[in-house]
Motif scaffolding. Structure first.
Motif, mmCIF file in Angstrom:
data_model
loop_
_atom_site.group_PDB
_atom_site.id
_atom_site.type_symbol
_atom_site.label_atom_id
_atom_site.label_comp_id
_atom_site.label_asym_id
_atom_site.label_seq_id
_atom_site.Cartn_x
_atom_site.Cartn_y
_atom_site.Cartn_z
ATOM 1 N N ILE A 60 0.846 -1.189 0.000
ATOM 2 C CA ILE A 60 0.000 0.000 0.000
ATOM 3 C C ILE A 60 0.888 1.248 0.000
ATOM 4 C CG2 ILE A 60 -1.754 1.285 1.275
ATOM 5 C CD1 ILE A 60 -2.603 -1.384 2.546
ATOM 6 N N ASP A 61 0.615 2.159 -0.897
ATOM 7 C CA ASP A 61 1.336 3.429 -0.965
ATOM 8 C C ASP A 61 0.671 4.388 0.020
ATOM 9 O OD1 ASP A 61 2.575 5.794 -1.520
ATOM 10 O OD2 ASP A 61 2.174 5.776 -3.677
ATOM 11 N N TRP A 62 1.093 4.298 1.295
ATOM 12 C CA TRP A 62 0.421 5.082 2.323
ATOM 13 C C TRP A 62 0.668 6.578 2.187
ATOM 14 C CZ3 TRP A 62 -3.689 3.868 4.611
ATOM 15 C CH2 TRP A 62 -3.963 2.559 4.993
ATOM 16 N N ASP A 63 1.781 6.956 1.617
ATOM 17 C CA ASP A 63 2.002 8.390 1.400
ATOM 18 C C ASP A 63 0.911 8.962 0.504
ATOM 19 O OD1 ASP A 63 4.263 8.433 2.966
ATOM 20 O OD2 ASP A 63 5.661 8.171 1.293
ATOM 21 N N ARG A 64 0.598 8.233 -0.548
ATOM 22 C CA ARG A 64 -0.455 8.706 -1.461
ATOM 23 C C ARG A 64 -1.825 8.609 -0.799
ATOM 24 N NH1 ARG A 64 -4.081 6.664 -5.048
ATOM 25 N NH2 ARG A 64 -3.433 4.508 -4.708
ATOM 26 N N ILE A 65 -2.088 7.493 -0.125
ATOM 27 C CA ILE A 65 -3.397 7.307 0.510
ATOM 28 C C ILE A 65 -3.648 8.373 1.564
ATOM 29 C CG2 ILE A 65 -4.783 5.775 1.965
ATOM 30 C CD1 ILE A 65 -4.617 4.826 -0.911
ATOM 31 N N GLU A 66 -2.619 8.690 2.357
ATOM 32 C CA GLU A 66 -2.812 9.677 3.420
ATOM 33 C C GLU A 66 -3.047 11.068 2.846
ATOM 34 O OE1 GLU A 66 0.511 9.235 6.027
ATOM 35 O OE2 GLU A 66 -0.281 7.415 6.957
ATOM 36 N N ARG A 67 -2.511 11.335 1.663
ATOM 37 C CA ARG A 67 -2.809 12.622 1.025
ATOM 38 C C ARG A 67 -4.291 12.717 0.685
ATOM 39 N NH1 ARG A 67 2.277 11.807 -1.524
ATOM 40 N NH2 ARG A 67 1.299 10.997 -3.421
ATOM 41 N N GLU A 68 -4.886 11.558 0.371
ATOM 42 C CA GLU A 68 -6.316 11.555 0.064
ATOM 43 C C GLU A 68 -7.147 11.967 1.281
ATOM 44 O OE1 GLU A 68 -7.133 11.003 -2.982
ATOM 45 O OE2 GLU A 68 -5.418 9.943 -3.813
ATOM 46 N N PHE A 69 -6.682 11.584 2.489
ATOM 47 C CA PHE A 69 -7.413 11.953 3.711
ATOM 48 C C PHE A 69 -7.662 13.459 3.762
ATOM 49 C CE2 PHE A 69 -5.216 8.284 6.226
ATOM 50 C CZ PHE A 69 -6.036 7.365 5.607
ATOM 51 N N TYR A 70 -6.621 14.204 3.458
ATOM 52 C CA TYR A 70 -6.668 15.655 3.658
ATOM 53 C C TYR A 70 -7.103 16.404 2.403
ATOM 54 C CZ TYR A 70 -4.298 14.162 7.837
ATOM 55 O OH TYR A 70 -3.996 13.522 9.014
ATOM 56 N N GLN A 71 -7.209 15.669 1.285
ATOM 57 C CA GLN A 71 -7.704 16.287 0.056
ATOM 58 C C GLN A 71 -9.220 16.425 0.105
ATOM 59 O OE1 GLN A 71 -5.658 14.695 -3.321
ATOM 60 N NE2 GLN A 71 -7.212 15.382 -4.764
ATOM 61 N N CYS A 72 -9.883 15.574 0.868
ATOM 62 C CA CYS A 72 -11.341 15.641 1.018
ATOM 63 C C CYS A 72 -11.724 16.930 1.738
ATOM 64 C CB CYS A 72 -11.834 14.433 1.815
ATOM 65 S SG CYS A 72 -13.586 14.514 2.269
#
Length: 380
Positions: free
Chosen positions: A3-15
């Protein structure tokens, strides 16, 4: 898979929490609780990742209440890849709390029998019993330009076994040099990804790739959108990949396939999630239907990227069949609103889900895979 958590975690804050995804989510509109909506699940994922929410079976079960249909992703004005986030969370939750009980048999079956039905994999070709001569020819080849990858559902579920029957008739009529793998074909691995258990994906992937390589093929054709999607996203660029609708549309364009007319039919087309939103294939099925005299095509209110899921996606049919049926009912109501007497789609799971509901409720609606429509119009 990793899992690319760096990318996934960016999604958290993009919402930006606008809530537009709520109107697009079939599950959220049925359950009417924030935790089941895409916006709510993003916040649960963020709190869990930050250590502020305990990983538990209850949290796992919330994330299984999802079709993975992608309607939220195409609606999101901030460009959040919600489906990727939900798949990543399923993997984390499953690895920590175990498989959802209703998913465990299918996942174990893939490891043991190489198919979701836990059948003897040598029986993958039972759909071909009425086409023995043609099947023996295409399954016995040492070399072929094209491999037709049938998939588990169309191989083992009688309701949709006519799909591979139609496909090999169509390819044969167009004089395509093709082969099928029969019992050498293994599950593509798509159910493993949806279950959050992708650990065995590499095993099935390498086996299937080796089988196609052994025939010297250049292309692989799929009638299952989920198999098609899995190969595109996880199998690498070694082969040219086509859904059968793309392949048929190309055959028609180049004059290699001749279609006649059919009895006049008012039809509407349902865009499967894995073929449409996740695969970008919208035009090919419509070009095929418009090329057949006698078919009058009427679009549903929600079509193409805005198409609503049939209710059979994301393994929801296994984890919450009652919810799956409620969503299917809404799909049928939308179909009936067009005035069409026939629903055509291009996915064996959509056919199973919608046709099963039509039969249970005794609704007067024909439900066909597009290969059936083409096969009826074939000029051989």
């Amino acid at each position: 898979m990793g899992i690319d958590w760096d990318r996934i975690e960016r999604e958290f804050y993009q919402c930006n929490k606008c809530g537009l995804c709520l109107a697009a989510c079939p599950v959220g509109k049925e359950l009417l609780l924030e935790k089941y909506t895409p916006r709510g699940k993003i916040q649960l994922a963020r709190f869990s990742r930050n250590g502020n929410l305990e990983i538990s079976e209850r949290l796992r079960d919330i994330f299984t209440e999802c079709l993975l249909c992608g309607a939220c992703t195409v609606t999101c004005p901030s460009g959040v890849s919600l489906t990727d986030l939900f798949v990543a969370m399923r993997e984390v939750l499953t690895s920590t709390t175990g498989l959802p009980p209703n998913m465990k048999p299918a996942v174990e079956a893939i490891g043991e029998s190489h198919n979701i039905s836990n059948e003897d994999n040598s029986e993958r070709d039972e759909w071909a019993e009425d086409l023995e001569e043609l099947y023996n020819e295409v399954s016995g080849k040492d070399q072929a330009e094209v491999v037709y990858f049938v998939g588990c559902v169309a191989s083992f579920f009688p309701m949709v076994q006519y799909i591979p029957q139609n496909v090999i008739k169509i390819l044969d009529a167009a004089e395509v040099d093709f082969a099928v793998l029969g019992g050498k074909e293994w599950c593509c691995g798509f159910p493993l990804i949806g279950a959050g258990a992708p650990g065995d994906l590499t095993v099935v992937k390498e086996h299937n790739l080796d089988m196609v390589r052994s025939l010297g093929a250049k292309s692989v054709v799929f009638s299952c959108p989920s198999c098609y999607r899995t190969w595109r996203e996880h199998y690498g660029p070694e082969f040219s990949l086509f859904h059968i609708t793309e392949f048929i549309a190309d055959l028609l364009e180049h004059g290699r396939l001749k279609l006649g007319g059919v009895e006049e039919t008012v039809a509407t087309y349902h865009d499967p999630c894995d073929l449409g939103r996740h695969g970008g294939v919208y035009d090919a099925p419509r070009k095929i239907l418009q090329a057949i005299p006698g078919i009058v095509l009427k679009e549903m209110e929600n079509n193409r990227a805005r198409s609503t899921c049939c209710g059979g996606g994301g393994n929801l049919e296994m984890t919450d069949p009652a919810l799956s049926r409620r969503i299917t009912k809404k799909k049928i109501e939308e179909t009936q609103a067009t005035g069409a007497d026939t629903l055509v789609t291009a996915c064996q799971q959509c056919v199973r889900t919608i046709k099963g509901a039509v039969r249970r409720e005794k609704i007067n609606l024909n439900v066909f895979d597009i290969t059936e429509t083409v096969a009826r119009a074939l000029q051989v």
